[in-house]
Design an enzyme around this catalytic site. Structure first.
Site, PDB file in Angstrom:
ATOM      1  N   HIS A 175       0.847  -1.196   0.000  1.00 47.06           N
ATOM      2  CA  HIS A 175       0.000   0.000   0.000  1.00 47.06           C
ATOM      3  C   HIS A 175       0.889   1.255   0.000  1.00 47.06           C
ATOM      4  O   HIS A 175       1.319   1.705   1.066  1.00 47.06           O
ATOM      5  CB  HIS A 175      -0.902   0.012   1.234  1.00 47.06           C
ATOM      6  CG  HIS A 175      -1.842  -1.152   1.308  1.00 47.06           C
ATOM      7  ND1 HIS A 175      -1.399  -2.435   1.566  1.00 47.06           N
ATOM      8  CD2 HIS A 175      -3.197  -1.231   1.167  1.00 47.06           C
ATOM      9  CE1 HIS A 175      -2.450  -3.254   1.576  1.00 47.06           C
ATOM     10  NE2 HIS A 175      -3.540  -2.551   1.344  1.00 47.06           N
ATOM     11  N   GLY A 192      -9.954   4.678   7.402  1.00 46.89           N
ATOM     12  CA  GLY A 192     -10.509   3.372   7.744  1.00 46.89           C
ATOM     13  C   GLY A 192     -10.559   3.144   9.238  1.00 46.89           C
ATOM     14  O   GLY A 192     -11.528   2.576   9.765  1.00 46.89           O
ATOM     15  N   HIS A 214      -3.974   3.563  -3.331  1.00 48.08           N
ATOM     16  CA  HIS A 214      -4.139   3.030  -1.977  1.00 48.08           C
ATOM     17  C   HIS A 214      -3.520   1.655  -1.783  1.00 48.08           C
ATOM     18  O   HIS A 214      -2.624   1.494  -0.948  1.00 48.08           O
ATOM     19  CB  HIS A 214      -5.631   2.980  -1.627  1.00 48.08           C
ATOM     20  CG  HIS A 214      -5.914   2.628  -0.202  1.00 48.08           C
ATOM     21  ND1 HIS A 214      -5.701   1.375   0.337  1.00 48.08           N
ATOM     22  CD2 HIS A 214      -6.409   3.369   0.820  1.00 48.08           C
ATOM     23  CE1 HIS A 214      -6.033   1.364   1.607  1.00 48.08           C
ATOM     24  NE2 HIS A 214      -6.475   2.568   1.929  1.00 48.08           N
ATOM     25  N   GLU A 222     -17.738  -3.926  24.508  1.00 44.82           N
ATOM     26  CA  GLU A 222     -16.967  -5.166  24.566  1.00 44.82           C
ATOM     27  C   GLU A 222     -15.750  -5.143  23.651  1.00 44.82           C
ATOM     28  O   GLU A 222     -14.665  -5.601  24.034  1.00 44.82           O
ATOM     29  CB  GLU A 222     -17.855  -6.370  24.195  1.00 44.82           C
ATOM     30  CG  GLU A 222     -18.919  -6.700  25.212  1.00 44.82           C
ATOM     31  CD  GLU A 222     -20.227  -5.953  24.964  1.00 44.82           C
ATOM     32  OE1 GLU A 222     -21.206  -6.241  25.668  1.00 44.82           O
ATOM     33  OE2 GLU A 222     -20.246  -5.090  24.052  1.00 44.82           O
ATOM     34  N   HIS A 275     -28.814 -14.869  24.394  1.00 48.66           N
ATOM     35  CA  HIS A 275     -27.845 -14.776  25.486  1.00 48.66           C
ATOM     36  C   HIS A 275     -27.287 -16.145  25.895  1.00 48.66           C
ATOM     37  O   HIS A 275     -26.546 -16.234  26.876  1.00 48.66           O
ATOM     38  CB  HIS A 275     -28.482 -14.098  26.701  1.00 48.66           C
ATOM     39  CG  HIS A 275     -28.604 -12.617  26.560  1.00 48.66           C
ATOM     40  ND1 HIS A 275     -29.240 -12.025  25.502  1.00 48.66           N
ATOM     41  CD2 HIS A 275     -28.136 -11.605  27.336  1.00 48.66           C
ATOM     42  CE1 HIS A 275     -29.179 -10.701  25.629  1.00 48.66           C
ATOM     43  NE2 HIS A 275     -28.506 -10.429  26.730  1.00 48.66           N
TER      44      HIS A 275
END
Length: 685
Positions: free
Chosen positions: A30, A160, A265, A429, A491
């Protein structure tokens, strides 16, 4: 243009074309960001970054995280030029077999690479953990006139990284925590791999970060060394807030046809375009990998600066040691990763008979003892402390002292402080896992996280990267099966345990009772070369009577003979966690009918598989093919132990909403169901 500016321009172009030449030779890589962000990287590395190329692991170095890991040649060029142990041959072997310059930076593989960055956003979130660790260690160990922990965490991130949700989670928390030593340089080039960011990303990043509580600046010309330098200086003075510097750059800068477009890129420029870029920036077409001598001398000043910085720090550290010998010893121990002498004595054991106890509750008791003995243990849950039982009592909240505490519980000395060891991650999380990884990377902490097992899916990238980097992070998961009950299939984890078992270097332990839980914690703390997932029950389980069952100490071998009716069994029943007591009851019923049966508790597959073949054969004799496994999770994978001749009692579907005992009955996890399956395997009606 002054002579100094001319030389700086030459240095910047050296970074650009060293990177582009390596990518062209590899026919992969890149080039866009290394060419566009070279000026910002040069400014940071030569005017601000405190580091010693001759000692990449120096404790008080600034951390540099290239969150946009695909731009790895930018980092490798800087490492080579400033004098790290990265040769020109290493640069030329970019992305090749066993090279020190892999496609994305890898921790412990390339000297000076602070973190393995692959999935976008991870590096930025890891950096939040690094900055948190710096703040925590500084609060604990610094003294007036002796700042032995005093460094910045710098990040280079791209569009990104900013799009990924994990960066939003982590940066929101960083703003709340007021991590003023965290500085992010955002390479704002408005181009991603598929095209202009306008296709999917039109938010105002500065306003977003201001809302997070960050200090923000914008540099409109990504090639203006002076403006970038001033912005970094200003950010360093902002001690109460993390800082974002948006640097407007041009991706693939200099490439005549591809600059400013997605064509620059993610693939080499091509020979003609690369030659055109060199001509446009007045760079010689030959030789390839050209480093002018005056450029090399300029960059190699980093060697003398780094040596001086570390020497000054060593002098401060010596004065600190003379004045605070005990603190110095503790500081050194913490950074070494060695646990305090006698820490094993803090691992609780549970007598029998005892009242039935969920393994999450047993873990809570153990954690309090361990926290008192091992001060580097710190962490928290994703807003689930009342359910995961992972709160470290009387050890305070990890919060910025600059934030009003508003009389909340758990404060150190009545005020919020970075001395606290309970981190409130919030319902985040993914960031929780990544921040814990960053803390482990920084050193000085043994971080843990906690949430429900079903939410392990939200944490997979940092867990995988922790395993890849060999980091000591403890991931606590509770509510481990359909035993969760009424909350229903959303769950109730079914596939998560088996998924985690497949991750190389990830130790997954699912203990059967309180005493196996104690040994599971001991195993997790003793492991130094990778993460551990501790999987605990929500529901109460009997504390197994060890006067009639094998000692829980055998947990440390991953699997062991828990009980048998005779030494030469007809059938072996294998189980983990919540299903062990049920399996044990079934075994006793089978034995009462004259069947010779053995019960194997197998809380940890990978540890068991690393045992000597002789031991494994003693537990699971290869000649005994009648084997039955019992686990309230997906059955696929248990063939590893049952063989094709055996039988698996597991989940073939998602769970349902009902009380836990009802679900165990409906899905076949009962004594009667196990007895019937075992007899069927033996051909007994």
């Amino acid at each position: 243009m002054s002579a100094k500016q001319e030389l700086e321009k030459k240095c910047i172009n050296t970074i650009r074309f060293l990177s582009a030449d390596a990518i062209e030779k590899a026919k992969s890589g890149h080039p866009g960001m290394p060419m566009g962000a070279a000026t910002a990287a040069f400014t940071l590395w030569t005017k601000h970054l405190k580091h010693n190329p001759q000692n990449p692991s120096w404790t008080d170095r600034d951390r540099f995280v290239l969150s946009s890991g695909h731009a790895s040649m930018l980092l490798y060029s800087l490492l080579h030029l400033t004098g790290y142990n990265l040769s020109m041959d290493d640069i030329k072997n970019f992305r090749q077999w066993q090279s020190k310059t892999p496609g994305h930076p890898e921790f412990r593989h390339t000297p000076g690479a602070e973190v393995t960055t692959g999935p976008l956003g991870q590096g930025l979130a890891n950096a939040v953990g690094m900055a948190a660790a710096e703040a925590g260690l500084a609060a604990q160990f610094n003294r007036d006139g002796a700042k032995i922990v005093d460094h910045y965490t710098y990040v280079m991130a791209g569009d990104g990284d900013m799009m990924e949700g994990v960066s939003a989670e982590a940066c929101s928390l960083a703003g709340h925590l007021r991590l003023g030593k965290l500085i992010v340089i955002y390479d704002d080039n408005s181009v991603s791999l598929a095209g202009s960011t306008a296709l999917a990303f039109t938010e105002n990043i500065e306003m977003r970060f201001k809302a997070y509580g960050w200090h923000t600046q914008r540099v409109k010309d990504g090639n203006d060394v002076g403006a970038i330098d001033r912005a970094i200086r200003k950010a360093k003075k902002e001690s109460a807030r993390p800082s974002l510097i948006c640097v407007q750059s041009i991706i693939g800068y200099g490439a005549p046809c591809k600059q400013g477009s997605c064509d620059a890129h993610g693939s080499p420029l091509g020979a003609d375009e690369l030659q055109g870029a060199k001509a446009a920036l007045d760079w010689p077409a030959e030789p390839l990998f050209h480093v002018p001598e005056d450029v090399r001398k300029y960059f190699r000043k980093s060697l003398a600066r780094g040596k001086k910085w570390e020497k000054q720090w060593q002098e401060i550290l010596q004065r600190y040691q003379d004045a605070n010998p005990d603190l110095h010893a503790e500081f050194s121990r913490r950074l070494s990763g060695k646990l305090p002498a006698g820490w094993e004595e803090a691992v609780s054991s549970f007598p029998t008979p005892s009242k039935d106890m969920a393994t999450r509750k047993a873990s809570e008791t153990i954690m309090q003892s361990l926290a008192a003995k091992i001060p580097e243990i710190a962490g928290g849950s994703a807003d689930l402390n009342p359910s995961t039982f992972t709160w470290l009592k009387n050890f305070g909240d990890f919060q910025s002292p600059a934030t009003t505490s508003r009389g909340l519980h758990g404060m150190v000395g009545g005020e919020w402080s970075f001395l606290g060891r309970n981190i409130h991650f919030g319902v985040r999380e993914h960031a929780m896992g990544s921040i814990a990884v960053g803390m482990a990377l920084h050193g000085g902490f043994l971080p843990y996280t906690a949430t429900f097992l079903t939410f392990a899916d939200y944490m997979r990238p940092p867990m995988r990267l922790a395993a890849l980097m060999g980091l000591r992070v403890i991931f606590v998961f509770t509510h481990d099966s359909i035993g969760v009950g009424e909350d229903g299939p959303t769950h109730q984890p079914v596939e998560q345990i088996m998924n985690m078992r497949q991750v190389p270097n990830m130790t997954v332990i699912r203990p059967a009772d309180a005493n196996e839980t104690a040994l599971a914690w001991r195993m997790a703390l003793a492991k130094t070369d990778g993460p551990t997932a501790l999987v605990f029950s929500r529901q109460n389980l009997p504390v197994l009577d060890r006067t009639v069952c094998s000692s829980a100490a055998n947990t440390q071998q991953g699997g062991y003979i828990l009980w048998e009716s005779a030494p030469d069994p007809d059938i072996i029943l294998i189980a983990t966690g919540s299903e062990v007591p049920i399996t044990l009851a079934a075994a006793r019923e089978l034995a009462a009918s004259g069947i010779k049966v053995r019960v194997v508790s197998l809380p940890c597959w990978d540890v068991f598989d690393r045992q000597p073949q002789e031991y494994r054969n003693s537990v699971l004799p290869p000649q005994i093919t009648a084997r039955l496994s019992v686990e309230a999770g997906i059955g696929l994978g248990w063939e590893h132990y049952t063989g094709l001749a055996g039988k698996i009692i597991g989940m073939g579907s998602f769970g349902a909403s009902a009380p836990g005992p009802v679900l165990y009955e409906k899905f076949g996890f009962t004594t009667a169901g196990i007895v019937k399956a075992a007899k069927g395997l033996l051909g007994i009606k």
